[in-house]
Design a protein around this motif. Structure first.
Motif, PDB file in Angstrom:
ATOM      1  N   LEU A  31       0.856  -1.189   0.000  1.00  0.00           N
ATOM      2  CA  LEU A  31       0.000   0.000   0.000  1.00  0.00           C
ATOM      3  C   LEU A  31       0.891   1.237   0.000  1.00  0.00           C
ATOM      4  O   LEU A  31       1.870   1.279   0.748  1.00  0.00           O
ATOM      5  CB  LEU A  31      -0.902   0.022   1.242  1.00  0.00           C
ATOM      6  N   PRO A  32       0.570   2.240  -0.842  1.00  0.00           N
ATOM      7  CA  PRO A  32      -0.608   2.277  -1.718  1.00  0.00           C
ATOM      8  C   PRO A  32      -0.358   1.741  -3.122  1.00  0.00           C
ATOM      9  O   PRO A  32      -1.268   1.742  -3.952  1.00  0.00           O
ATOM     10  CB  PRO A  32      -0.915   3.764  -1.768  1.00  0.00           C
ATOM     11  N   ASP A  33       0.879   1.306  -3.451  1.00  0.00           N
ATOM     12  CA  ASP A  33       1.229   0.990  -4.840  1.00  0.00           C
ATOM     13  C   ASP A  33       0.353  -0.089  -5.462  1.00  0.00           C
ATOM     14  O   ASP A  33      -0.127   0.063  -6.592  1.00  0.00           O
ATOM     15  CB  ASP A  33       2.700   0.574  -4.921  1.00  0.00           C
ATOM     16  N   GLY A  34       0.149  -1.198  -4.733  1.00  0.00           N
ATOM     17  CA  GLY A  34      -0.655  -2.281  -5.287  1.00  0.00           C
ATOM     18  C   GLY A  34      -2.089  -1.853  -5.520  1.00  0.00           C
ATOM     19  O   GLY A  34      -2.718  -2.220  -6.532  1.00  0.00           O
ATOM     20  N   LEU A  35      -2.616  -1.087  -4.598  1.00  0.00           N
ATOM     21  CA  LEU A  35      -3.972  -0.569  -4.736  1.00  0.00           C
ATOM     22  C   LEU A  35      -4.072   0.360  -5.934  1.00  0.00           C
ATOM     23  O   LEU A  35      -4.992   0.245  -6.762  1.00  0.00           O
ATOM     24  CB  LEU A  35      -4.374   0.177  -3.458  1.00  0.00           C
ATOM     25  N   THR A  36      -3.130   1.273  -6.063  1.00  0.00           N
ATOM     26  CA  THR A  36      -3.132   2.235  -7.163  1.00  0.00           C
ATOM     27  C   THR A  36      -3.017   1.531  -8.513  1.00  0.00           C
ATOM     28  O   THR A  36      -3.719   1.882  -9.479  1.00  0.00           O
ATOM     29  CB  THR A  36      -1.971   3.234  -7.006  1.00  0.00           C
ATOM     30  N   GLN A  37      -2.139   0.529  -8.583  1.00  0.00           N
ATOM     31  CA  GLN A  37      -1.974  -0.226  -9.825  1.00  0.00           C
ATOM     32  C   GLN A  37      -3.272  -0.915 -10.229  1.00  0.00           C
ATOM     33  O   GLN A  37      -3.684  -0.872 -11.397  1.00  0.00           O
ATOM     34  CB  GLN A  37      -0.867  -1.270  -9.663  1.00  0.00           C
ATOM     35  N   THR A  38      -3.914  -1.544  -9.262  1.00  0.00           N
ATOM     36  CA  THR A  38      -5.153  -2.262  -9.547  1.00  0.00           C
ATOM     37  C   THR A  38      -6.258  -1.311  -9.980  1.00  0.00           C
ATOM     38  O   THR A  38      -7.006  -1.591 -10.919  1.00  0.00           O
ATOM     39  CB  THR A  38      -5.602  -3.060  -8.308  1.00  0.00           C
ATOM     40  N   MET A  39      -6.354  -0.181  -9.301  1.00  0.00           N
ATOM     41  CA  MET A  39      -7.364   0.806  -9.680  1.00  0.00           C
ATOM     42  C   MET A  39      -7.108   1.321 -11.094  1.00  0.00           C
ATOM     43  O   MET A  39      -8.035   1.586 -11.860  1.00  0.00           O
ATOM     44  CB  MET A  39      -7.350   1.967  -8.686  1.00  0.00           C
ATOM     45  N   GLY A  40      -5.827   1.434 -11.463  1.00  0.00           N
ATOM     46  CA  GLY A  40      -5.479   1.964 -12.773  1.00  0.00           C
ATOM     47  C   GLY A  40      -5.873   1.064 -13.924  1.00  0.00           C
ATOM     48  O   GLY A  40      -6.178   1.547 -15.022  1.00  0.00           O
ATOM     49  N   ILE A  41      -5.866  -0.254 -13.690  1.00  0.00           N
ATOM     50  CA  ILE A  41      -6.208  -1.188 -14.764  1.00  0.00           C
ATOM     51  C   ILE A  41      -7.619  -1.738 -14.636  1.00  0.00           C
ATOM     52  O   ILE A  41      -8.089  -2.467 -15.510  1.00  0.00           O
ATOM     53  CB  ILE A  41      -5.207  -2.360 -14.816  1.00  0.00           C
ATOM     54  N   GLY A  42      -8.297  -1.390 -13.554  1.00  0.00           N
ATOM     55  CA  GLY A  42      -9.614  -1.967 -13.285  1.00  0.00           C
ATOM     56  C   GLY A  42     -10.761  -1.346 -14.037  1.00  0.00           C
ATOM     57  O   GLY A  42     -11.915  -1.744 -13.868  1.00  0.00           O
ATOM     58  N   LYS A  43     -10.473  -0.344 -14.851  1.00  0.00           N
ATOM     59  CA  LYS A  43     -11.494   0.311 -15.685  1.00  0.00           C
ATOM     60  C   LYS A  43     -12.704   0.771 -14.873  1.00  0.00           C
ATOM     61  O   LYS A  43     -13.857   0.556 -15.262  1.00  0.00           O
ATOM     62  CB  LYS A  43     -11.928  -0.616 -16.823  1.00  0.00           C
ATOM     63  N   GLY A  44     -12.416   1.389 -13.731  1.00  0.00           N
ATOM     64  CA  GLY A  44     -13.492   1.983 -12.946  1.00  0.00           C
ATOM     65  C   GLY A  44     -14.122   1.072 -11.923  1.00  0.00           C
ATOM     66  O   GLY A  44     -14.978   1.512 -11.142  1.00  0.00           O
ATOM     67  N   ALA A  45     -13.737  -0.197 -11.896  1.00  0.00           N
ATOM     68  CA  ALA A  45     -14.305  -1.118 -10.909  1.00  0.00           C
ATOM     69  C   ALA A  45     -13.842  -0.720  -9.513  1.00  0.00           C
ATOM     70  O   ALA A  45     -12.676  -0.382  -9.317  1.00  0.00           O
ATOM     71  CB  ALA A  45     -13.871  -2.548 -11.196  1.00  0.00           C
ATOM     72  N   PRO A  46     -14.741  -0.734  -8.525  1.00  0.00           N
ATOM     73  CA  PRO A  46     -14.311  -0.429  -7.157  1.00  0.00           C
ATOM     74  C   PRO A  46     -13.325  -1.472  -6.662  1.00  0.00           C
ATOM     75  O   PRO A  46     -13.483  -2.669  -6.924  1.00  0.00           O
ATOM     76  CB  PRO A  46     -15.621  -0.457  -6.349  1.00  0.00           C
ATOM     77  N   VAL A  47     -12.295  -1.018  -5.963  1.00  0.00           N
ATOM     78  CA  VAL A  47     -11.274  -1.905  -5.417  1.00  0.00           C
ATOM     79  C   VAL A  47     -11.271  -1.742  -3.903  1.00  0.00           C
ATOM     80  O   VAL A  47     -11.046  -0.634  -3.394  1.00  0.00           O
ATOM     81  CB  VAL A  47      -9.875  -1.581  -5.971  1.00  0.00           C
ATOM     82  N   ALA A  48     -11.551  -2.809  -3.177  1.00  0.00           N
ATOM     83  CA  ALA A  48     -11.597  -2.760  -1.717  1.00  0.00           C
ATOM     84  C   ALA A  48     -10.500  -3.640  -1.140  1.00  0.00           C
ATOM     85  O   ALA A  48     -10.046  -4.591  -1.773  1.00  0.00           O
ATOM     86  CB  ALA A  48     -12.962  -3.220  -1.206  1.00  0.00           C
ATOM     87  N   ILE A  49     -10.078  -3.308   0.067  1.00  0.00           N
ATOM     88  CA  ILE A  49      -9.053  -4.072   0.774  1.00  0.00           C
ATOM     89  C   ILE A  49      -9.722  -4.996   1.779  1.00  0.00           C
ATOM     90  O   ILE A  49     -10.651  -4.593   2.487  1.00  0.00           O
ATOM     91  CB  ILE A  49      -8.079  -3.129   1.511  1.00  0.00           C
ATOM     92  N   ILE A  50      -9.252  -6.245   1.839  1.00  0.00           N
ATOM     93  CA  ILE A  50      -9.744  -7.180   2.844  1.00  0.00           C
ATOM     94  C   ILE A  50      -8.569  -7.609   3.718  1.00  0.00           C
ATOM     95  O   ILE A  50      -7.435  -7.689   3.261  1.00  0.00           O
ATOM     96  CB  ILE A  50     -10.414  -8.422   2.222  1.00  0.00           C
TER      97      ILE A  50
END
Length: 202
Positions: A62-81
């Motif tokens: 965090l935050p790199d992995g989250l940011t990367q996923t959000m960047g390629i997720g095409k707007g899909a919400p990304v939540a942490i568990i």
């Protein structure tokens, strides 16, 4: 039917969450055990309605992995568990842009409500959890032998296997498991493994 990706390196937790969601009959669920695997699935499919990331799985920071996923997720919400993350980690994830933070300890009904809320575009913030001082915020001190046993637990080994690896009696391993579980305030072996990973003890 909503499409969800669960990325978590703890097989039992990931598969249990996936099975629960599928049983609801409202979701299709894909699984990944590490961030690179999750990234590959997102790039190949690019059609997820919700992405759930464990914050201590391989490749995840965090935050790199989250940011990367959000960047390629095409707007899909990304939540942490997470099973044992502290409130400060949860707040950091939310500040970094996570759509929510879902403690793995929440009951099934609450989890389902949280997922539906995220799918509807909401932000899920478990306020009671965020406002609770963490009992495990400080790093726990484990002896070298307890760390060896914890490492074995995280690898999915039984007490007998750990005892053989360490060349000790099985009863000795059981005592170490009991002691380290008390120190970590873990309910069981699985919980101890999650705490160990989340606190980078191993």
């Amino acid at each position: 039917m909503a499409r969800i990706l669960i990325a978590d390196d703890h097989d039992l937790v990931r598969e249990t969450l996936a099975a629960f969601m599928r049983d609801m009959g409202q979701f299709t669920v894909d699984q990944a055990a590490a961030l690179p695997e999750a990234v590959k699935l997102i790039e190949e499919n690019a059609a997820y309605d919700l992405i759930l990331l464990d914050y201590t799985m391989p490749g995840m920071t965090l935050p790199d992995g989250l940011t990367q996923t959000m960047g390629i997720g095409k707007g899909a919400p990304v939540a942490i568990i997470s099973g044992t993350a502290s409130p400060s980690v949860a707040k950091g994830a939310l500040s970094a842009g996570a759509a929510g933070f879902l403690p793995k300890t929440m009951n099934p009904e609450t989890l389902l409500s949280a997922i539906k809320h995220l799918l509807q575009g909401g932000i899920y913030t478990p306020q009671t959890f965020l406002d609770t001082p963490s009992k495990t915020e400080a790093r726990v001190h484990l002896t070298p032998r307890e760390l060896d046993v914890l490492r074995g637990i995280c690898e999915g080994k039984a007490n007998k296997e750990i005892a053989r690896d360490l060349d000790v009696q099985e009863v000795t391993v059981k005592l170490h498991v009991k002691t380290l579980s008390r120190k970590l305030q873990a309910r069981n072996r699985t919980h101890a493994a999650m705490i160990g990973r989340d606190q980078n003890l191993i």
